[in-house]
Design a protein around this motif. Structure first.
Motif, PDB file in Angstrom:
ATOM      1  N   PHE A   2      65.154   5.039  55.587  1.00 26.02           N
ATOM      2  CA  PHE A   2      66.053   5.777  54.695  1.00 26.02           C
ATOM      3  C   PHE A   2      66.762   4.869  53.685  1.00 26.02           C
ATOM      4  O   PHE A   2      67.605   5.342  52.930  1.00 26.02           O
ATOM      5  N   ALA A   3      66.405   3.594  53.663  1.00 23.24           N
ATOM      6  CA  ALA A   3      67.051   2.636  52.759  1.00 23.24           C
ATOM      7  C   ALA A   3      66.715   2.950  51.311  1.00 23.24           C
ATOM      8  O   ALA A   3      65.585   3.267  50.967  1.00 23.24           O
ATOM      9  N   GLY A   4      67.717   2.900  50.455  1.00 23.63           N
ATOM     10  CA  GLY A   4      67.518   3.045  49.022  1.00 23.63           C
ATOM     11  C   GLY A   4      67.299   4.454  48.519  1.00 23.63           C
ATOM     12  O   GLY A   4      66.989   4.635  47.349  1.00 23.63           O
ATOM     13  N   VAL A   5      67.453   5.455  49.370  1.00 21.60           N
ATOM     14  CA  VAL A   5      67.286   6.825  48.901  1.00 21.60           C
ATOM     15  C   VAL A   5      68.642   7.499  48.765  1.00 21.60           C
ATOM     16  O   VAL A   5      69.585   7.175  49.483  1.00 21.60           O
ATOM     17  N   LYS A   6      68.706   8.416  47.824  1.00 21.37           N
ATOM     18  CA  LYS A   6      69.935   9.184  47.607  1.00 21.37           C
ATOM     19  C   LYS A   6      70.160  10.088  48.814  1.00 21.37           C
ATOM     20  O   LYS A   6      69.279  10.843  49.216  1.00 21.37           O
ATOM     21  N   ARG A   7      71.328  10.019  49.419  1.00 19.38           N
ATOM     22  CA  ARG A   7      71.621  10.779  50.646  1.00 19.38           C
ATOM     23  C   ARG A   7      72.113  12.178  50.290  1.00 19.38           C
ATOM     24  O   ARG A   7      73.296  12.478  50.334  1.00 19.38           O
ATOM     25  N   THR A   8      71.167  13.033  49.959  1.00 21.58           N
ATOM     26  CA  THR A   8      71.473  14.437  49.674  1.00 21.58           C
ATOM     27  C   THR A   8      71.654  15.177  50.999  1.00 21.58           C
ATOM     28  O   THR A   8      71.360  14.636  52.073  1.00 21.58           O
ATOM     29  N   ASP A   9      72.106  16.414  50.925  1.00 20.10           N
ATOM     30  CA  ASP A   9      72.230  17.225  52.139  1.00 20.10           C
ATOM     31  C   ASP A   9      70.876  17.371  52.825  1.00 20.10           C
ATOM     32  O   ASP A   9      70.784  17.313  54.045  1.00 20.10           O
ATOM     33  N   GLU A  10      69.833  17.559  52.025  1.00 17.16           N
ATOM     34  CA  GLU A  10      68.489  17.712  52.581  1.00 17.16           C
ATOM     35  C   GLU A  10      68.040  16.431  53.293  1.00 17.16           C
ATOM     36  O   GLU A  10      67.479  16.491  54.383  1.00 17.16           O
ATOM     37  N   ASP A  38      70.002  16.113  56.542  1.00 17.65           N
ATOM     38  CA  ASP A  38      69.480  17.034  57.552  1.00 17.65           C
ATOM     39  C   ASP A  38      68.185  16.492  58.158  1.00 17.65           C
ATOM     40  O   ASP A  38      67.983  16.552  59.371  1.00 17.65           O
ATOM     41  N   PHE A  39      67.322  15.969  57.298  1.00 16.45           N
ATOM     42  CA  PHE A  39      66.068  15.393  57.774  1.00 16.45           C
ATOM     43  C   PHE A  39      66.352  14.193  58.679  1.00 16.45           C
ATOM     44  O   PHE A  39      65.714  14.030  59.725  1.00 16.45           O
ATOM     45  N   TYR A  40      67.313  13.364  58.286  1.00 14.34           N
ATOM     46  CA  TYR A  40      67.699  12.206  59.096  1.00 14.34           C
ATOM     47  C   TYR A  40      68.138  12.656  60.488  1.00 14.34           C
ATOM     48  O   TYR A  40      67.703  12.094  61.497  1.00 14.34           O
ATOM     49  N   ASP A  41      68.986  13.662  60.538  1.00 11.81           N
ATOM     50  CA  ASP A  41      69.474  14.162  61.826  1.00 11.81           C
ATOM     51  C   ASP A  41      68.329  14.685  62.691  1.00 11.81           C
ATOM     52  O   ASP A  41      68.298  14.445  63.903  1.00 11.81           O
ATOM     53  N   GLU A  42      67.384  15.389  62.069  1.00 13.46           N
ATOM     54  CA  GLU A  42      66.230  15.910  62.811  1.00 13.46           C
ATOM     55  C   GLU A  42      65.362  14.778  63.338  1.00 13.46           C
ATOM     56  O   GLU A  42      64.944  14.791  64.504  1.00 13.46           O
ATOM     57  N   ARG A  48      66.230  11.675  63.845  1.00 14.84           N
ATOM     58  CA  ARG A  48      66.990  10.928  64.850  1.00 14.84           C
ATOM     59  C   ARG A  48      66.937  11.637  66.205  1.00 14.84           C
ATOM     60  O   ARG A  48      66.706  11.013  67.233  1.00 14.84           O
ATOM     61  N   ALA A  49      67.125  12.941  66.215  1.00 18.38           N
ATOM     62  CA  ALA A  49      67.083  13.711  67.464  1.00 18.38           C
ATOM     63  C   ALA A  49      65.676  13.686  68.071  1.00 18.38           C
ATOM     64  O   ALA A  49      65.523  13.481  69.286  1.00 18.38           O
ATOM     65  N   ASP A  50      64.653  13.870  67.232  1.00 21.01           N
ATOM     66  CA  ASP A  50      63.272  13.833  67.718  1.00 21.01           C
ATOM     67  C   ASP A  50      62.920  12.449  68.260  1.00 21.01           C
ATOM     68  O   ASP A  50      62.248  12.331  69.290  1.00 21.01           O
ATOM     69  N   LEU A  51      63.385  11.427  67.579  1.00 19.96           N
ATOM     70  CA  LEU A  51      63.119  10.055  67.998  1.00 19.96           C
ATOM     71  C   LEU A  51      63.793   9.753  69.338  1.00 19.96           C
ATOM     72  O   LEU A  51      63.187   9.144  70.220  1.00 19.96           O
ATOM     73  N   ALA A  52      65.020  10.198  69.500  1.00 18.27           N
ATOM     74  CA  ALA A  52      65.734   9.994  70.765  1.00 18.27           C
ATOM     75  C   ALA A  52      65.011  10.691  71.915  1.00 18.27           C
ATOM     76  O   ALA A  52      64.824  10.109  72.993  1.00 18.27           O
ATOM     77  N   GLU A  53      64.589  11.916  71.682  1.00 15.55           N
ATOM     78  CA  GLU A  53      63.888  12.674  72.721  1.00 15.55           C
ATOM     79  C   GLU A  53      62.548  12.022  73.073  1.00 15.55           C
ATOM     80  O   GLU A  53      62.210  11.871  74.252  1.00 15.55           O
TER      81      GLU A  53
END
Length: 115
Positions: A14-22, A25-29, A31-36
């Protein structure tokens, strides 16, 4: 500890990308999938460390860079799907696909002829 390992693993993606809401949201998804997935790997292989499990799970997810970049820069997206052959001959085909939500995807494969 696991959350820190996941944050470190996802930082380059995720480095160097504009942190939009979308993107967030993708980051959170992811991260959760990766943890599981990492927890599942450790449950089936007690010899794996948390770092090894996270790394293996992230590798199985494939390259996420383009998806992240695409979400961060929606001005470059095309409005409608289009498929245009670049080259083709019996047995081989190469296509470039441009569609809403994608910048460009190159598909290469083999076509088998059926009777």
């Amino acid at each position: 500890m696991m959350n820190e390992i996941i944050e470190q693993a996802l930082a380059p993606v995720f480095a160097g990308v504009k942190r939009t809401d979308e993107v967030n949201d993708f980051y959170d998804e992811v991260r959760a999938d990766l943890a599981e997935a990492a927890q599942d790997k450790m449950a089936t292989n007690a010899m794996l460390s948390q770092e090894e499990a996270v790394k293996a799970a992230l590798t199985e997810m494939g390259d996420l860079h383009e998806a992240v970049k695409m979400m961060a820069d929606d001005e470059t997206l095309t409005p409608a799907p289009q498929i245009e052959p670049i080259t083709g001959k019996p047995g081989n085909v190469e296509l470039t696909v441009e569609a809403a939500g994608l910048r460009k995807v190159k598909l290469t494969g083999i076509i088998q002829m059926c009777d």
